[in-house]
Design a protein around this motif. Structure first.
Motif, PDB file in Angstrom:
ATOM      1  N   HIS A   1      14.490  83.522  68.803  1.00  0.00           N
ATOM      2  CA  HIS A   1      14.283  82.439  69.381  1.00  0.00           C
ATOM      3  C   HIS A   1      15.577  81.542  69.878  1.00  0.00           C
ATOM      4  O   HIS A   1      15.764  80.909  70.932  1.00  0.00           O
ATOM      5  CB  HIS A   1      13.200  81.482  68.767  1.00  0.00           C
ATOM      6  CG  HIS A   1      12.687  80.157  69.490  1.00  0.00           C
ATOM      7  ND1 HIS A   1      11.987  80.111  70.349  1.00  0.00           N
ATOM      8  CD2 HIS A   1      13.285  78.835  69.315  1.00  0.00           C
ATOM      9  CE1 HIS A   1      11.862  78.831  70.999  1.00  0.00           C
ATOM     10  NE2 HIS A   1      12.724  78.107  70.480  1.00  0.00           N
TER      11      HIS A   1
ATOM     12  N   THR B   1       7.327  83.512  75.235  1.00  0.00           N
ATOM     13  CA  THR B   1       7.039  84.184  76.708  1.00  0.00           C
ATOM     14  C   THR B   1       6.682  85.831  76.404  1.00  0.00           C
ATOM     15  O   THR B   1       5.557  85.999  77.093  1.00  0.00           O
ATOM     16  CB  THR B   1       8.412  84.139  77.619  1.00  0.00           C
ATOM     17  OG1 THR B   1       8.890  82.877  77.343  1.00  0.00           O
ATOM     18  CG2 THR B   1       8.055  84.662  78.785  1.00  0.00           C
TER      19      THR B   1
ATOM     20  N   ALA C   1      17.758  83.142  72.039  1.00  0.00           N
ATOM     21  CA  ALA C   1      17.072  83.199  73.724  1.00  0.00           C
ATOM     22  C   ALA C   1      17.561  81.816  74.077  1.00  0.00           C
ATOM     23  O   ALA C   1      17.827  81.553  75.219  1.00  0.00           O
ATOM     24  CB  ALA C   1      15.587  83.475  73.785  1.00  0.00           C
ATOM     25  N   VAL C   2      17.315  80.677  73.244  1.00  0.00           N
ATOM     26  CA  VAL C   2      17.591  79.420  73.512  1.00  0.00           C
ATOM     27  C   VAL C   2      19.317  79.213  73.862  1.00  0.00           C
ATOM     28  O   VAL C   2      19.436  78.593  74.884  1.00  0.00           O
ATOM     29  CB  VAL C   2      16.956  78.298  72.888  1.00  0.00           C
ATOM     30  CG1 VAL C   2      17.678  76.973  72.886  1.00  0.00           C
ATOM     31  CG2 VAL C   2      15.628  78.377  72.467  1.00  0.00           C
TER      32      VAL C   2
ATOM     33  N   GLN D   1      20.112  81.390  77.131  1.00  0.00           N
ATOM     34  CA  GLN D   1      19.165  80.991  78.402  1.00  0.00           C
ATOM     35  C   GLN D   1      19.493  82.241  79.395  1.00  0.00           C
ATOM     36  O   GLN D   1      19.994  81.801  80.542  1.00  0.00           O
ATOM     37  CB  GLN D   1      20.054  79.646  78.957  1.00  0.00           C
ATOM     38  CG  GLN D   1      19.593  78.516  78.109  1.00  0.00           C
ATOM     39  CD  GLN D   1      18.087  78.009  78.258  1.00  0.00           C
ATOM     40  OE1 GLN D   1      17.681  78.100  79.429  1.00  0.00           O
ATOM     41  NE2 GLN D   1      17.730  77.314  77.122  1.00  0.00           N
ATOM     42  N   SER D   2      19.108  83.373  79.155  1.00  0.00           N
ATOM     43  CA  SER D   2      19.261  84.332  80.083  1.00  0.00           C
ATOM     44  C   SER D   2      18.271  85.024  80.273  1.00  0.00           C
ATOM     45  O   SER D   2      17.127  84.940  79.654  1.00  0.00           O
ATOM     46  CB  SER D   2      20.346  85.440  79.310  1.00  0.00           C
ATOM     47  OG  SER D   2      20.357  86.447  80.218  1.00  0.00           O
ATOM     48  N   ASN D   3      18.044  85.492  81.727  1.00  0.00           N
ATOM     49  CA  ASN D   3      16.864  86.206  82.100  1.00  0.00           C
ATOM     50  C   ASN D   3      16.553  87.512  81.152  1.00  0.00           C
ATOM     51  O   ASN D   3      15.386  88.173  81.042  1.00  0.00           O
ATOM     52  CB  ASN D   3      16.794  86.457  83.294  1.00  0.00           C
ATOM     53  CG  ASN D   3      16.322  85.454  84.319  1.00  0.00           C
ATOM     54  OD1 ASN D   3      15.772  84.419  84.029  1.00  0.00           O
ATOM     55  ND2 ASN D   3      16.796  85.659  85.607  1.00  0.00           N
TER      56      ASN D   3
ATOM     57  N   LEU E   1      12.160  84.065  75.820  1.00  0.00           N
ATOM     58  CA  LEU E   1      11.679  83.387  74.653  1.00  0.00           C
ATOM     59  C   LEU E   1      10.500  84.432  73.831  1.00  0.00           C
ATOM     60  O   LEU E   1       9.784  85.072  74.537  1.00  0.00           O
ATOM     61  CB  LEU E   1      11.186  81.990  74.732  1.00  0.00           C
ATOM     62  CG  LEU E   1      12.184  81.056  75.153  1.00  0.00           C
ATOM     63  CD1 LEU E   1      11.488  79.861  75.464  1.00  0.00           C
ATOM     64  CD2 LEU E   1      13.200  80.836  73.969  1.00  0.00           C
TER      65      LEU E   1
END
Lengths: 277, 260
Positions: free
Chosen positions: A50, A66, A53-54, A57-59, A63
């Motif tokens: 988590h 998600t 991912a935060v 901030q990438s595609n 998260l």
């Protein structure tokens, strides 16, 4: 990771040492806490994911929430159960075939030296031919069908089963086999009560490594030549750069591996090695 | 009756050369008789038992039990207990009993009689050496064997444990009326157990002397009658018994050796 594992090991050892003089109740507590440690490890993994991912901030790295949401969607749409079911069926059939064939050949090679010498070269070849080659050749020779897929997976696994079981067959205690002969035990009883129990540790080892190998190969086989199964789905997600989909299927797959390990392999192993106390 | 007639038994030795283990060995054992076979190390005693027990069929000769080659109904006790470590005590005994519906009750009775009643469900790895031999003895008797073959079964046990096991063996033998062929290199043990003692020569082994002990009733290797018989044999056949352990000097050396 390794350093962390070593440190964790040292910490656990230190805890055990500290707990030792206190008495068995404390030691039981720490043993009983094994499940807690495993759960904590899982939570830390999710939290790390988590945070990463935060930060990124990438595609490319969605998260965890998600991905979990995607798992729920795929399950509700029945797509995931369908593809998972297909893949699991392939895994089970290929695993069973590889174990049975590998065990029979391994026992035979462990017993008859001539056969061992004869097949040893083939075995080395089988162990070293890349999985991809076997898969492609099976599809070319047998067509793009499930039989070819399962044969390809089994062929990749059989040599490692043979090697492990052959070691077990060589280690069979002839003195115990003499007991079976002296008392004229029927063949089936000799096999099930005297012979196979000596092979169980080797069969368990073969099953464990086999399952992990077969999971991986089945996906490749599906990716290359099937129109269903998790491998196929992953390929579709890859085409659409759907990372959440890929991770959702990976997660479920990993969960199944853990469940099989915890509820099938480990209890089975405990049952088979109960006598070692 | 057990009728053994082995013309020749060979096997390759470690160097690959042919080793003649037994030659012209003839021995007859009456039904219900307890015969001990004594001989020096390497004279082929274990080979003889393996041939009689059907574990080794590569032999020139014949073994006849009650008019036909031995089939079932043979109990075998080896030098080591050879229990299956993954089976409990009771399962080990029942392993050899087949589908006989009376076997479980018999197995329990036997184990109870051997003071193993509280370890039915224990695994052999948790038992002492003496207890493991008792389980092996129960396993041999659970099939109520017509023929019981014993290959130095009490070797490497301490003297009191071995004595206790011998007493148990004699009790069971009397109850079952089995024919027993008991191999040992311990003359005193043979005299304490057997109705008859057969002496084997060095390799190639054959029976060179048969001696009825003439002793009845349970007896220990240290009983005066056994010691007297031993002295008499050693005086009359000093060359024959040269390869056997010498127990003439010290009456307690049997215990010392058994502990070793």
């Amino acid at each position: 990771m390794t350093g962390k594992a070593e440190r964790a090991g040292r910490d656990t050892a230190a805890l055990r040492l500290a707990a030792a003089p206190v008495g068995p109740r404390v030691r039981r507590f720490w043993h009983g806490g094994d499940a807690g440690v495993r759960l904590a490890s899982l939570l830390v993994f999710v939290v790390l994911w988590h945070v990463l991912a935060v930060v990124l901030q990438s595609n490319s790295l969605p998260l965890p929430l998600t991905v979990f949401g995607r798992v729920v969607d795929e399950t509700l749409s029945l797509a995931m159960p369908y593809h998972l079911g297909i893949t699991l069926t392939r895994v089970v059939i290929a695993f069973a075939a590889a174990m049975v064939i590998g065990t029979v050949i391994g026992i035979a090679m462990g017993h008859w030296r001539k056969l061992d010498l004869f097949l040893d070269g083939w075995l080395v070849l089988g162990l070293n031919v890349p999985a991809l080659v076997t898969i492609i050749l099976c599809y070319v020779w047998f067509g793009l069908n499930d039989t070819a897929a399962i044969i390809a997976v089994a062929i990749n696994k059989i040599p490692t089963v043979i090697v492990t079981v052959r070691e077990g067959a060589r280690a069979v205690d002839p003195r115990l086999m003499q007991v079976a002969s002296a008392y004229r035990l029927p063949r089936w009883r000799t096999l099930s009560r005297v012979y196979l129990p000596q092979l169980y540790p080797y069969l368990m080892a073969a099953a464990r490594t086999g399952l992990s190998l077969i999971w991986k190969i089945v996906l490749v086989v599906e990716l290359l030549g099937r129109s269903n199964g998790i491998g196929f789905q992953l390929n579709v997600f890859f085409q659409f750069f759907d990372i959440a989909g890929i991770l959702a299927y990976t997660l479920v797959f990993a969960a199944i591996v853990l469940v099989v390990e915890a509820f099938v392999l480990r209890p089975l192993e405990r049952r088979l090695t109960r006598w070692r106390g | 009756m057990l009728d053994i007639d082995i013309s020749r038994k060979c096997y390759p030795d470690r160097g690959g050369r042919k080793h003649v283990a037994l030659a012209d060995l003839r021995l007859q054992v009456q039904t219900g008789e307890f015969v001990c076979v004594v001989g020096p190390s390497g004279c082929g005693k274990s080979t003889l038992l393996n041939v009689v027990g059907g574990l080794d069929s590569d032999v020139t000769g014949r073994v006849i039990l009650d008019g036909q080659p031995p089939q079932g109904g043979i109990g075998f006790m080896f030098q080591e207990p050879r229990l299956m470590p993954w089976l409990t005590v009771l399962e080990n005994v029942l392993l050899v009993a087949g589908d006989d519906p009376t076997a479980p009750a018999r197995a329990r009775d036997l184990l109870q009689a051997m003071e193993l009643g509280d370890v039915f469900d224990a695994y052999p790895g948790r038992l002492s050496g003496g207890m493991q031999r008792r389980v092996a003895l129960a396993r041999a008797f659970v099939i109520e064997p017509r023929l019981l073959l014993m290959d130095e079964p009490f070797v490497s046990l301490d003297a009191p444990t071995a004595d206790r096991l011998r007493a148990m063996l004699v009790n069971l033998w009397r109850r079952c009326n089995s024919t027993v062929l008991f191999v040992t290199h311990d003359l005193r043990e043979a005299l304490a157990l057997g109705d008859r003692v057969c002496f084997m020569s060095g390799a190639p082994g054959r029976v060179v002397l048969e001696w009825s002990t003439g002793l009845t009733g349970p007896r220990s290797p240290n009983d005066a009658a056994v010691l007297a018989l031993q002295r008499e044999l050693l005086e009359r056949y000093p060359e024959l018994l040269a390869g056997l352990p010498d127990h003439t000097n010290n009456e307690n050396d049997w215990e010392v050796r058994a502990d070793a």
